[in-house]
Design an enzyme around this catalytic site. Structure first.
Site, short mmCIF file in Angstrom:
data_model
loop_
_atom_site.label_atom_id
_atom_site.label_comp_id
_atom_site.label_asym_id
_atom_site.label_seq_id
_atom_site.Cartn_x
_atom_site.Cartn_y
_atom_site.Cartn_z
N ARG A 1 1.05 12.83 -3.57
CA ARG A 1 0.02 13.80 -3.26
C ARG A 1 0.69 15.17 -3.18
O ARG A 1 1.66 15.36 -2.45
CB ARG A 1 -0.60 13.49 -1.91
CG ARG A 1 -1.74 14.41 -1.67
CD ARG A 1 -2.02 14.72 -0.24
NE ARG A 1 -3.41 15.12 -0.18
CZ ARG A 1 -4.32 14.43 0.46
NH1 ARG A 1 -3.99 13.35 1.12
NH2 ARG A 1 -5.56 14.85 0.46
N HIS B 1 -8.89 19.29 -0.87
CA HIS B 1 -9.55 17.98 -0.71
C HIS B 1 -10.07 17.44 -2.05
O HIS B 1 -10.96 16.60 -2.09
CB HIS B 1 -10.76 18.04 0.25
CG HIS B 1 -10.40 18.29 1.68
ND1 HIS B 1 -11.20 19.06 2.50
CD2 HIS B 1 -9.36 17.88 2.43
CE1 HIS B 1 -10.66 19.12 3.71
NE2 HIS B 1 -9.54 18.41 3.68
N ARG C 1 -9.69 24.98 12.96
CA ARG C 1 -9.71 26.17 12.10
C ARG C 1 -11.06 26.86 12.19
O ARG C 1 -12.10 26.20 12.30
CB ARG C 1 -9.44 25.80 10.64
CG ARG C 1 -8.04 25.31 10.41
CD ARG C 1 -7.85 24.81 8.99
NE ARG C 1 -7.25 23.50 8.99
CZ ARG C 1 -7.27 22.65 7.97
NH1 ARG C 1 -7.86 22.97 6.84
NH2 ARG C 1 -6.70 21.48 8.06
N GLU D 1 -18.02 9.91 7.96
CA GLU D 1 -18.19 8.46 7.88
C GLU D 1 -18.65 7.86 9.20
O GLU D 1 -19.31 6.82 9.22
CB GLU D 1 -16.85 7.80 7.50
CG GLU D 1 -16.41 8.09 6.09
CD GLU D 1 -14.93 7.79 5.86
OE1 GLU D 1 -14.36 6.94 6.57
OE2 GLU D 1 -14.34 8.40 4.95
N ASN D 2 -18.24 8.52 10.31
CA ASN D 2 -18.39 7.87 11.62
C ASN D 2 -19.31 8.56 12.61
O ASN D 2 -19.49 8.06 13.71
CB ASN D 2 -17.01 7.74 12.28
CG ASN D 2 -16.09 6.84 11.49
OD1 ASN D 2 -16.41 5.67 11.28
ND2 ASN D 2 -14.99 7.38 11.02
N ASN E 1 2.62 10.30 0.45
CA ASN E 1 2.05 11.55 0.94
C ASN E 1 3.07 12.12 1.94
O ASN E 1 3.17 11.63 3.07
CB ASN E 1 0.70 11.25 1.60
CG ASN E 1 -0.02 12.52 2.02
OD1 ASN E 1 0.53 13.61 1.93
ND2 ASN E 1 -1.25 12.37 2.49
N HIS F 1 -16.80 16.49 2.78
CA HIS F 1 -15.60 15.89 3.37
C HIS F 1 -15.46 16.50 4.77
O HIS F 1 -15.02 17.65 4.93
CB HIS F 1 -14.37 16.21 2.51
CG HIS F 1 -13.10 15.66 3.06
ND1 HIS F 1 -12.43 14.58 2.50
CD2 HIS F 1 -12.36 16.01 4.15
CE1 HIS F 1 -11.35 14.31 3.22
NE2 HIS F 1 -11.29 15.18 4.22
N GLY G 1 -13.66 16.01 8.08
CA GLY G 1 -12.61 15.39 8.89
C GLY G 1 -12.00 16.49 9.74
O GLY G 1 -12.66 17.51 10.02
N ASN G 2 -10.74 16.32 10.13
CA ASN G 2 -10.07 17.41 10.86
C ASN G 2 -10.15 18.69 10.07
O ASN G 2 -10.44 19.76 10.60
CB ASN G 2 -8.61 17.06 11.08
CG ASN G 2 -8.43 16.35 12.39
OD1 ASN G 2 -9.16 16.61 13.34
ND2 ASN G 2 -7.48 15.44 12.43
N GLU H 1 -8.22 8.27 -0.38
CA GLU H 1 -7.42 9.17 -1.21
C GLU H 1 -6.23 8.46 -1.85
O GLU H 1 -5.87 8.74 -2.99
CB GLU H 1 -6.97 10.38 -0.36
CG GLU H 1 -8.16 11.29 -0.06
CD GLU H 1 -7.92 12.23 1.09
OE1 GLU H 1 -7.76 11.74 2.23
OE2 GLU H 1 -7.89 13.45 0.87
N ASP I 1 -11.23 16.75 18.58
CA ASP I 1 -11.73 15.44 18.16
C ASP I 1 -13.21 15.31 18.51
O ASP I 1 -13.59 15.44 19.68
CB ASP I 1 -10.91 14.34 18.85
CG ASP I 1 -11.20 12.98 18.23
OD1 ASP I 1 -12.39 12.61 18.14
OD2 ASP I 1 -10.24 12.31 17.82
N PHE I 2 -14.00 15.04 17.50
CA PHE I 2 -15.45 15.02 17.70
C PHE I 2 -15.89 13.96 18.69
O PHE I 2 -16.93 14.10 19.33
CB PHE I 2 -16.17 14.84 16.35
CG PHE I 2 -16.35 16.14 15.64
CD1 PHE I 2 -15.26 16.89 15.25
CD2 PHE I 2 -17.62 16.64 15.37
CE1 PHE I 2 -15.41 18.11 14.62
CE2 PHE I 2 -17.79 17.86 14.73
CZ PHE I 2 -16.68 18.60 14.35
P1 AMP Z 1 -9.89 12.70 9.24
O1 AMP Z 1 -9.25 14.05 9.18
O2 AMP Z 1 -10.73 12.37 8.05
O3 AMP Z 1 -8.94 11.60 9.62
O4 AMP Z 1 -10.95 12.78 10.45
C1 AMP Z 1 -10.50 12.83 11.78
C2 AMP Z 1 -11.64 13.21 12.68
O5 AMP Z 1 -12.75 12.33 12.52
C3 AMP Z 1 -11.28 13.05 14.15
O6 AMP Z 1 -10.64 14.18 14.64
C4 AMP Z 1 -12.60 12.90 14.79
O7 AMP Z 1 -13.07 14.18 15.09
C5 AMP Z 1 -13.50 12.31 13.72
N1 AMP Z 1 -13.92 10.96 14.05
C6 AMP Z 1 -13.24 9.81 13.83
N2 AMP Z 1 -13.95 8.76 14.30
C7 AMP Z 1 -15.10 9.26 14.82
C8 AMP Z 1 -16.25 8.69 15.45
N3 AMP Z 1 -16.36 7.38 15.64
N4 AMP Z 1 -17.22 9.54 15.86
C9 AMP Z 1 -17.11 10.86 15.68
N5 AMP Z 1 -16.06 11.45 15.08
C10 AMP Z 1 -15.07 10.67 14.67
#
Ligand code: AMP
Length: 424
Positions: free
Chosen positions: A91, A180, A241, A334-335, A7, A208, A210-211, A384, A283-284
């Site tokens: 990718r 995605h 975004r 997921e988290n 990637n 999906h 994530g960021n 992925e 970041d969440f």
């Molecule tokens: P990704 O782009 O799939 O790698 O997702 C990254 C984002 O997942 C991070 O910026 C976080 O906002 C979020 N994230 C990761 N771990 C956690 C967690 N334990 N609780 C809440 N958000 C999380």
């Protein structure tokens, strides 16, 4: 069969080497700061210490060269010769209208991917550079492009067209592409197993989160609509975004702030979303913590995010004509039990009922709805790289292709059977 997954970003190369028969990851790692001082490769092999190679990496070719050197050499090597790698799965973010599935990278295909660089100027060029480097360094391996857009090529015309003058599509290829796709396809496949159903009989929405974040409506295993659009800026609110906004805001922002279009786009891509609203972070984990401590803008950002997800889920149901399951994936999906809870709470009218005891689970394949919930809710960690490896193997097996012996000019012995490549 050993498959290397790559990637390539503008200054990074992420890699994972799979032994497909054994279903094992032999090694993985990241080359970073390519083209800058301090470039290095962080290499990991299960059961061994992490290995860091500090090395000047002026370009992707040098990075691929160094990765192959680590994979084949000394204490941290996992194969004895590069020729053991049968195929490389790359990718590639944008395949435009040209590809509806993964494809062996012939010179013609490479040309088309280059053309799609117009649509993804930040992503496709490094993806292509990685392919070129591998073609040179590994003439014995089949190079396969696995595209983020390919899965969405099954969207019907009424879903992917924008209500702009038709020439905008005809002349400039302006339409919804969706992204995605590798992740959406992977979790859709896993969900069928968890739901004990055949993919052809399922109507699901994969989330999906994530960021970058997008939803996909999948009917009978095929994408029928998605929230991202012409670019990954559209759809849901994301980490940085803005997602969907009134397009007239762009001109207004430029005028009011006396800035050019480029700067406006920078704000929309990098300074908006959860970061822009909270003023705390993209970041969440940080935003959830600040919200718990009473920070109003962080709480607002979380409300806006989960509302945008729930609202988009509602908007995708007509694409499916019903809904069997919702699937959460990627970092947040997921988290973050909190976000899943907020989203599903807004969907109780559909008969969705989360199990409060199970929802707090993190990072594992699990069903989080109560038995009897009208729509079942699953959490499935995305993978992925595995999907890219599986697609690569399937393409190689389907085409029964191989590359010519090293040293000769590389030519793929493959008819690109079944690929939707529009080459005149
Ligand atoms: P990704 O782009 O799939 O790698 O997702 C990254 C984002 O997942 C991070 O910026 C976080 O906002 C979020 N994230 C990761 N771990 C956690 C967690 N334990 N609780 C809440 N958000 C999380």
């Amino acid at each position: 069969m050993k498959v290397l997954v790559l990637n390539c970003g503008s200054s990074t190369v992420k890699y994972k080497l799979f032994s497909m028969g054994e279903d094992r990851v032999l090694a993985k790692g990241l080359a970073e700061r390519i083209g800058s001082p301090g470039s290095r490769i962080v290499h990991r092999v299960e059961g061994r210490d992490e290995y860091i190679l500090e090395k000047d990496l002026p370009g992707h070719q040098e990075a691929v060269e160094a990765i192959l050197y680590i994979l084949t050499g000394g204490e941290y090597g996992v194969i004895s010769d590069v020729d053991e790698i049968k195929a490389v799965g790359h990718r590639v973010v944008h395949g435009g209208n040209y590809f509806n599935k993964s494809v062996v990278v012939s010179d013609d295909v490479l040309g088309l991917l280059g053309e799609c660089g117009r649509l993804a100027p930040l992503h496709n060029p490094p993806n292509i550079t990685g392919i070129q480097a591998c073609k040179k360094m590994m003439p014995g391996a089949v190079q396969v492009a696995v595209l983020d857009t390919a899965f969405h090529q099954t969207m019907p015309e009424y879903a992917y067209m924008y209500a702009l003058p038709y020439e905008m599509y005809d002349k400039h290829l302006i339409r919804k592409y969706g992204f995605h796709g590798i992740s959406h396809k992977y979790v859709a496949g896993v969900s069928a197993g968890m739901l004990d159903a055949r993919p052809e009989e399922l109507k699901i929405i994969t989330c999906h989160l994530g960021n970058g974040a997008s939803l996909c409506a999948i009917s009978g295993g095929k994408s029928v609509d998605t929230t991202m659009g012409f670019t990954p800026l559209a759809g849901l609110i994301m980490g940085t975004r803005c997602g969907d906004i009134d397009p007239a805001i762009i001109q207004y922002m430029a005028e009011k702030n006396n800035i050019g279009l480029g700067e406006v786009m920078e704000v929309l891509n990098k300074k908006s979303g959860v970061l822009g609203i909270s003023g705390v972070s993209s970041d969440f984990r940080d935003v959830e913590k600040a919200a718990l401590e009473g920070h109003h803008r962080s709480a607002l950002a979380l409300d806006m995010f989960s509302y945008s997800v729930a609202r988009a889920i509602g908007s995708l149901v007509p694409a499916l004509g019903g809904l069997d399951a919702l699937v959460f994936t990627a970092g947040i999906g997921e988290n973050s039990p909190g976000i899943r809870w907020r989203v599903c709470s807004r969907l109780k009218y559909m008969g969705i009922q989360l199990d409060e005891q199970i929802n707090p689970a993190k990072g594992e394949r699990i069903e989080i709805s109560v038995p009897g919930s009208a729509v079942r809710v699953l959490v499935i960690p995305t993978d992925e790289e595995r999907m890219i490896a599986e697609e690569t193997r399937a393409v190689v097996e389907e085409c029964n292709c191989s590359a010519d012996v090293p040293g000769e000019k590389k030519r793929v012995i493959c008819e690109l059977t079944g690929t939707n490549v529009m080459i005149s």
